[in-house]
Design a protein around this motif. Structure first.
Motif, PDB file in Angstrom:
ATOM      1  N   ASP A  85       0.817  -1.221   0.000  1.00 27.16           N
ATOM      2  CA  ASP A  85       0.000   0.000   0.000  1.00 27.16           C
ATOM      3  C   ASP A  85       0.847   1.265   0.000  1.00 27.16           C
ATOM      4  N   ILE A  86       2.061   1.158   0.514  1.00 25.25           N
ATOM      5  CA  ILE A  86       2.953   2.315   0.662  1.00 25.25           C
ATOM      6  C   ILE A  86       4.341   1.891   0.194  1.00 25.25           C
ATOM      7  N   LEU A  87       4.936   2.679  -0.686  1.00 31.89           N
ATOM      8  CA  LEU A  87       6.305   2.442  -1.139  1.00 31.89           C
ATOM      9  C   LEU A  87       7.154   3.638  -0.765  1.00 31.89           C
ATOM     10  N   VAL A  88       8.280   3.392  -0.100  1.00 32.17           N
ATOM     11  CA  VAL A  88       9.211   4.450   0.289  1.00 32.17           C
ATOM     12  C   VAL A  88      10.543   4.184  -0.404  1.00 32.17           C
ATOM     13  N   ASN A  89      10.811   4.914  -1.472  1.00 28.58           N
ATOM     14  CA  ASN A  89      12.032   4.759  -2.258  1.00 28.58           C
ATOM     15  C   ASN A  89      13.140   5.606  -1.631  1.00 28.58           C
ATOM     16  N   ASN A  90      13.761   5.072  -0.601  1.00 24.39           N
ATOM     17  CA  ASN A  90      14.709   5.838   0.195  1.00 24.39           C
ATOM     18  C   ASN A  90      16.169   5.601  -0.172  1.00 24.39           C
ATOM     19  N   ALA A  91      16.546   4.380  -0.553  1.00 24.11           N
ATOM     20  CA  ALA A  91      17.953   4.038  -0.781  1.00 24.11           C
ATOM     21  C   ALA A  91      18.536   4.854  -1.934  1.00 24.11           C
ATOM     22  N   GLN A  92      19.810   5.211  -1.805  1.00 24.24           N
ATOM     23  CA  GLN A  92      20.464   6.018  -2.844  1.00 24.24           C
ATOM     24  C   GLN A  92      21.962   6.053  -2.622  1.00 24.24           C
ATOM     25  N   GLU A  93      22.732   5.772  -3.647  1.00 31.20           N
ATOM     26  CA  GLU A  93      24.165   6.044  -3.632  1.00 31.20           C
ATOM     27  C   GLU A  93      24.381   7.452  -4.165  1.00 31.20           C
ATOM     28  N   VAL A  94      25.298   8.182  -3.542  1.00 31.97           N
ATOM     29  CA  VAL A  94      25.434   9.618  -3.815  1.00 31.97           C
ATOM     30  C   VAL A  94      26.753   9.905  -4.544  1.00 31.97           C
ATOM     31  N   PRO A  95      26.697  10.352  -5.810  1.00 35.09           N
ATOM     32  CA  PRO A  95      27.911  10.704  -6.544  1.00 35.09           C
ATOM     33  C   PRO A  95      28.265  12.185  -6.370  1.00 35.09           C
ATOM     34  N   LEU A  96      29.002  12.503  -5.330  1.00 37.19           N
ATOM     35  CA  LEU A  96      29.405  13.881  -5.068  1.00 37.19           C
ATOM     36  C   LEU A  96      30.773  14.155  -5.684  1.00 37.19           C
TER      37      LEU A  96
END
Length: 253
Positions: A85-96
């Motif tokens: 019912d709820i999707l939280v797309n939180n994961a992320q690799e960060v290219p700084l």
């Protein structure tokens, strides 16, 4: 009893930081949880914490850059918890880094873990949400995408802005199925932010002076509880928007 009791949420990057804070907040509302993350032990600890609040939780190892892992996570949620019912797309690799410094590999990792994983999961959960009468999808962006000085943030900002476009498209295409799609732009006491502060102390001090509320968001109380509110019926007419949870700092207008 709350309006969300018995709902099912799938959260990526749930082993720490914002993902864990959102999981705890949703668990307090009676939401069952499929918790995914790269390090199974961390996700299992989050599962233990949320189960103490009386909900069901399943921890799975998941590399969001792997399409098979994402499909398996959704299949597990549907099979063992009844749906999504709820999707939280939180994961992320960060290219700084400056453009000349960021490698193709780092940029691709950021894209694959960000907008591509978001795109894949949105499509995977859509039919299950439709069968359950609708749902809410949360994608994550950053004020890094709208900085006046993009030096060092071009690649990161680019992938985060791409995610905002996916939100707008999902909201437009799936609204008639009662599927809402929102973008969240948080500042929170996450491990990633703490690491950035350690490596950029002077920039961090200047950055924090621009937050009108003069503090960083708390993981559960500020970010998690906001997600809870946005899932509720009182805000059911809101979709397609970018919502800053940053103490009033950024201007996404």
């Amino acid at each position: 009893m709350t309006a969300l009791k018995g709902k099912v949420a799938l959260i990526t990057g749930a082993g720490q930081g914002i993902g864990q804070g959102v999981a705890l907040a949703l668990a307090s509302e009676g939401v069952d949880l499929l918790l995914s993350g790269r390090t199974l032990e961390k996700v299992q600890e989050t599962a233990r914490l949320v189960e103490e609040r009386g909900v069901r939780a399943i921890a799975v190892a998941c590399n969001v850059k792997a399409a098979d892992d994402l499909a398996s996570a959704v299949d597990t949620a549907v099979r063992d918890l009844g749906g999504v019912d709820i999707l939280v797309n939180n994961a992320q690799e960060v290219p700084l880094g400056l453009l000349n410094e960021v490698t193709d590999e780092a940029f691709l990792a950021g894209f694959e873990s960000g907008p591509l994983a978001t795109f894949r999961l949105m499509k995977l959960v859509r039919p299950h949400m439709e069968r359950r009468g609708g749902g809410t999808i949360f994608n994550f962006t950053s004020s890094a995408g709208i900085r006046w000085d993009m030096s060092g943030y071009g690649c990161y900002g680019a992938i985060k802005q791409a995610t905002r476009v996916l939100t707008r498209a999902g909201a437009a295409e799936w609204g008639r199925q009662n599927i809402r799609v929102l973008t969240i732009a948080p500042h929170a006491e996450s491990p990633g932010l703490k690491m950035w502060i350690e490596h950029n102390p002077d920039e961090a001090k200047a950055f924090f002076r621009t937050i009108p509320l003069d503090r960083i968001g708390r993981l559960e109380e500020d970010i998690g509880r906001a997600i809870v509110a946005l899932c509720g019926s009182d805000l059911s007419y809101l979709t397609g928007a970018t919502i800053p949870l940053d103490g009033g700092q950024a201007n996404f207008d």
